[in-house]
Design a protein around this motif. Structure first.
Motif, mmCIF file in Angstrom:
data_model
loop_
_atom_site.group_PDB
_atom_site.id
_atom_site.type_symbol
_atom_site.label_atom_id
_atom_site.label_comp_id
_atom_site.label_asym_id
_atom_site.label_seq_id
_atom_site.Cartn_x
_atom_site.Cartn_y
_atom_site.Cartn_z
ATOM 1 N N GLY A 47 31.974 33.504 40.359
ATOM 2 C CA GLY A 47 32.151 33.489 41.809
ATOM 3 C C GLY A 47 33.073 32.390 42.274
ATOM 4 N N SER A 48 32.972 31.231 41.632
ATOM 5 C CA SER A 48 33.803 30.093 42.017
ATOM 6 C C SER A 48 35.281 30.367 41.749
ATOM 7 N N ILE A 49 35.580 30.972 40.586
ATOM 8 C CA ILE A 49 36.971 31.296 40.260
ATOM 9 C C ILE A 49 37.488 32.406 41.180
ATOM 10 N N ALA A 50 36.644 33.390 41.464
ATOM 11 C CA ALA A 50 37.058 34.494 42.332
ATOM 12 C C ALA A 50 37.432 34.005 43.729
ATOM 13 N N ILE A 51 36.721 32.989 44.225
ATOM 14 C CA ILE A 51 36.984 32.494 45.580
ATOM 15 C C ILE A 51 38.001 31.358 45.581
ATOM 16 N N SER A 52 37.845 30.428 44.626
ATOM 17 C CA SER A 52 38.658 29.203 44.650
ATOM 18 C C SER A 52 39.702 29.133 43.556
ATOM 19 N N GLY A 53 39.794 30.160 42.702
ATOM 20 C CA GLY A 53 40.843 30.219 41.700
ATOM 21 C C GLY A 53 40.829 29.076 40.708
ATOM 22 N N TYR A 54 41.957 28.385 40.610
ATOM 23 C CA TYR A 54 42.148 27.321 39.624
ATOM 24 C C TYR A 54 41.049 26.260 39.734
ATOM 25 N N ASP A 55 40.690 25.868 40.961
ATOM 26 C CA ASP A 55 39.672 24.838 41.145
ATOM 27 C C ASP A 55 38.314 25.299 40.629
ATOM 28 N N GLY A 56 38.034 26.585 40.738
ATOM 29 C CA GLY A 56 36.775 27.102 40.227
ATOM 30 C C GLY A 56 36.682 27.026 38.716
ATOM 31 N N GLU B 45 47.597 29.923 51.574
ATOM 32 C CA GLU B 45 48.502 30.937 51.057
ATOM 33 C C GLU B 45 47.811 31.645 49.889
ATOM 34 N N ALA B 46 48.065 32.948 49.745
ATOM 35 C CA ALA B 46 47.406 33.716 48.681
ATOM 36 C C ALA B 46 47.722 33.170 47.300
ATOM 37 N N SER B 47 48.957 32.688 47.112
ATOM 38 C CA SER B 47 49.371 32.204 45.795
ATOM 39 C C SER B 47 48.633 30.936 45.377
ATOM 40 N N GLU B 48 47.936 30.289 46.307
ATOM 41 C CA GLU B 48 47.231 29.051 45.979
ATOM 42 C C GLU B 48 46.049 29.291 45.045
ATOM 43 N N ILE B 49 45.641 30.550 44.850
ATOM 44 C CA ILE B 49 44.570 30.847 43.918
ATOM 45 C C ILE B 49 44.976 30.455 42.493
ATOM 46 N N THR C 143 35.190 33.608 31.105
ATOM 47 C CA THR C 143 34.881 33.480 32.535
ATOM 48 C C THR C 143 36.155 33.442 33.380
ATOM 49 N N LEU C 144 37.251 32.945 32.814
ATOM 50 C CA LEU C 144 38.529 32.938 33.534
ATOM 51 C C LEU C 144 38.953 34.365 33.860
ATOM 52 N N VAL C 145 38.830 35.263 32.867
ATOM 53 C CA VAL C 145 39.204 36.668 33.075
ATOM 54 C C VAL C 145 38.280 37.318 34.095
ATOM 55 N N LEU C 146 36.965 37.052 33.972
ATOM 56 C CA LEU C 146 36.016 37.685 34.891
ATOM 57 C C LEU C 146 36.198 37.165 36.314
ATOM 58 N N GLY C 147 36.481 35.868 36.454
ATOM 59 C CA GLY C 147 36.657 35.314 37.792
ATOM 60 C C GLY C 147 37.858 35.909 38.500
ATOM 61 N N TYR C 148 39.009 35.919 37.828
ATOM 62 C CA TYR C 148 40.199 36.522 38.437
ATOM 63 C C TYR C 148 40.054 38.039 38.521
ATOM 64 N N GLY C 149 39.292 38.633 37.579
ATOM 65 C CA GLY C 149 39.021 40.065 37.660
ATOM 66 C C GLY C 149 38.231 40.410 38.913
ATOM 67 N N ALA C 150 37.225 39.569 39.241
ATOM 68 C CA ALA C 150 36.454 39.791 40.467
ATOM 69 C C ALA C 150 37.335 39.614 41.699
ATOM 70 N N ALA C 151 38.248 38.644 41.665
ATOM 71 C CA ALA C 151 39.165 38.444 42.789
ATOM 72 C C ALA C 151 40.080 39.647 42.971
ATOM 73 N N ALA C 152 40.556 40.218 41.835
ATOM 74 C CA ALA C 152 41.512 41.321 41.898
ATOM 75 C C ALA C 152 40.862 42.658 42.219
ATOM 76 N N LEU C 153 39.687 42.925 41.652
ATOM 77 C CA LEU C 153 39.075 44.245 41.758
ATOM 78 C C LEU C 153 38.018 44.347 42.858
ATOM 79 N N VAL C 154 37.392 43.225 43.215
ATOM 80 C CA VAL C 154 36.347 43.247 44.251
ATOM 81 C C VAL C 154 36.860 42.606 45.535
ATOM 82 N N GLY C 155 37.450 41.432 45.410
ATOM 83 C CA GLY C 155 38.008 40.744 46.575
ATOM 84 C C GLY C 155 37.061 39.734 47.184
#
Length: 547
Positions: A77-86, A244-248, A313-325
């Motif tokens: 969840g942290s990576i999905a919302i906060s990206g790199y910081d998560g 900005e979206a790219s900040e993820i 977890t890196l893949v799952l976090g960005y996967g949740a960001a990309a596929l769920v939002g």
């Protein structure tokens, strides 16, 4: 009515199917615990499983103990919302494990018997050190338990589409009751088998989800990151925050900006990296193997499983960001903690979501059972036997006190878990790491590696660490003053950082050094030499220590 049902199923899967899978899993694992629990007759069986596990078994159990709900639900969840910081949580938790192995794990196993206090009191005065160590162990265990309870409440709320506070509170209470039953029936043996089962299921489930993410996006990492950026670009949450979206993909989405936020980033990283070496429930696992060789073997297995998991977890976090939002994740019961179950629903439908959620639920049960064992052992072995009964309590009495402690601790963790349900569980666990690094790590390191260290320094370090960490957490935005705090409608936060480690950890080290240098030695030099030989070689592990 049909439309409402379809909308519900699209958001949370099939609640009946979800609960059915949960019940089956609990029934199977409880059967295992009951069968194993029949051989739990002595204190050593209850606390350490009679030191009867192989290195491979213990490696699986260590992974099962370490990979908590924070690792699965919170980090994704942290990576999905906060990206790199998560992703800092994944890096911090894994690097912390290496610090524990290099500095603490094997010497601790060679010197101790049941609890962390066995090591700290080896060459120091027994009673004051055992009481201080027990307080530190209880503080760490309680924070960790709060995180697991909050994770369980979020998880089941998503599966059953429970948005009401009362319903979620009932879920947390049920999890607490099941946890108490696991520990009372099975002790460390039953808990260890549950942790082994959970480790295999969790790593296997996450591996399948990782493969399915790449299949769903029809590409590799570049496609995954591009899709995550695209989803963030259309997110109302990101737009409201002014990002900005790219900040993820860049540092600073959560811990950037002000100087205070940057200090919070450093404080969190320090707590994560140093915290594991002071976690009693992880360190206690090294007492469940018969030899140092098996302990090293268990470490090898644990590193493989833990390292692979945190990379995924890196893949799952960005996967949740990309596929769920982020918008859909934050709108679900439990907020960011719902990212992993919702990703499973997106990847494989209701049945797959139910299975993955059952694994996550197993994660919660296994970790809370291990925490409860550790805390109860500390109260019974260190305080009741070592302090109140001067080492003369029978094993039956110690186990009885342990069982009572499990019940009391379970009730307290249920109440606090209900208060913390809206918090990200990875963040809650980071608070436990901060307390562990402050209360326990300085004294462990000084006891193992500094001959001048004495009882006064140990007690000062532990009380300073645990006291400063708890006070700073209470006065921080994690507890009051902001909408995401445990008490959002009150404000007594005067300490600006959400993580206290940047202040409390140096204070604990300083207190241990200063008080040791200004106070008289304990005159137990012969025990210092014996401890050094035993910690480095394992010679004399079974021999009792005479103060």
């Amino acid at each position: 009515m049909t439309t409402a049902y379809l909308a519900q199923e699209a958001n949370t899967g099939n609640p009946i199917l979800n609960i059915a899978v949960f019940v089956i899993f609990i029934a199977v694992t409880m059967t295992v615990v009951m069968r194993v629990g029949k051989s739990t007759s002595e204190a050593s069986d209850f606390y350490t499983g009679g030191a009867s596990f192989t290195g491979t078994q213990n490696g699986l159990a260590i992974a099962g103990d370490y990979l908590s709900a924070a690792s699965f639900l919170g980090i994704v969840g942290s990576i999905a919302i906060s990206g790199y910081d998560g992703f800092l949580y994944s890096v911090g938790f894994f690097v912390a494990w290496l610090v524990a192995l290099l500095l603490v794990a094997e010497p601790l196993r060679n010197v101790g018997r049941f609890t962390m206090a066995d090591v700290l009191s080896f060459r120091l005065r027994q009673k004051p050190v055992r009481v201080a160590a027990a307080i530190g162990t209880l503080a760490v265990s309680l924070f960790y338990l709060i995180a697991q309870m909050a994770g369980a409440g979020s998880l089941v709320s998503v599966l059953m589409n429970l948005s009401g506070r009362l319903e979620q509170s009932i879920v947390v209470a049920i999890v607490g009751i099941v946890m108490i039953a696991y520990v009372l029936i099975g002790g460390m043996k039953g808990t260890t088998y549950v942790q082994m089962i959970k480790a295999v299921l969790l790593v296997g489930g996450v591996s399948i989800m990782t493969v399915l993410v790449f299949v769903s996006i029809r590409g590799g990492f570049t496609t995954l990151f591009d899709d995550a950026i695209s989803m963030h670009a259309s997110s109302e949450y990101i737009q409201e925050k002014g990002y900005e979206a790219s900040e993820i993909m860049q540092p600073g989405l959560k811990y950037g900006g002000s100087f205070t936020q940057q200090l919070d980033f450093i404080s969190l990283g320090l707590s994560l990296v140093l915290g594991t070496a002071g976690l009693p429930h992880v360190l206690m696992r090294f007492y469940t193997v018969p030899t140092a060789k098996e302990a090293r073997k268990s470490v090898t297995w644990a590193i493989i499983l833990i390292g692979a998991f945190y990379l995924m977890t890196l893949v799952l976090g960005y996967g949740a960001a990309a596929l769920v939002g982020p918008d859909r994740i934050l709108a679900a019961p439990g907020g960011a903690n719902a990212a992993a179950p919702l990703l499973a629903l997106e990847l494989g439908g209701s049945i797959f979501m139910a299975l993955i959620s059952a694994v996550a639920f197993a994660t919660v049960l296994a970790v809370v059972a291990g925490l409860a064992i550790t805390a109860s052992a500390s109260v019974a072995h260190d305080v009741y036997d070592g302090v109140l009964r001067n080492g003369e309590a029978s094993e039956e009495d110690q186990v009885r006190v342990s069982r009572i402690t499990v019940v009391v601790l379970g009730v307290i963790s249920i109440v606090l878990g209900i208060l913390a349900m809206e918090q990200n569980v990875a963040f809650l666990v980071s608070l436990a790491f901060a307390v562990a690094a402050s209360a326990n790590l300085p004294t462990i390191l000084f006891s193992l590696y500094w001959k001048r260290f004495n009882t006064a320094g140990a007690v000062a370090s532990m009380y300073t660490g645990v006291g400063s960490a708890l006070v700073l957490i209470f006065l921080s935005p994690a507890v009051s003053g902001v909408p995401t705090a445990m008490f959002p409608n009150a404000d007594w936060s005067i300490f600006p950082l959400t993580s206290p480690g940047l202040v409390s950890i140096p204070l604990a080290f300083a207190a241990g050094i200063i008080v040791t240098l200004v106070s008289k030695p304990d005159n137990l030099e012969h025990l210092s030499s014996e401890m050094e030989v035993r910690s480095l070689t394992g010679v004399g592990v079974e021999a009792p220590v005479d103060h």
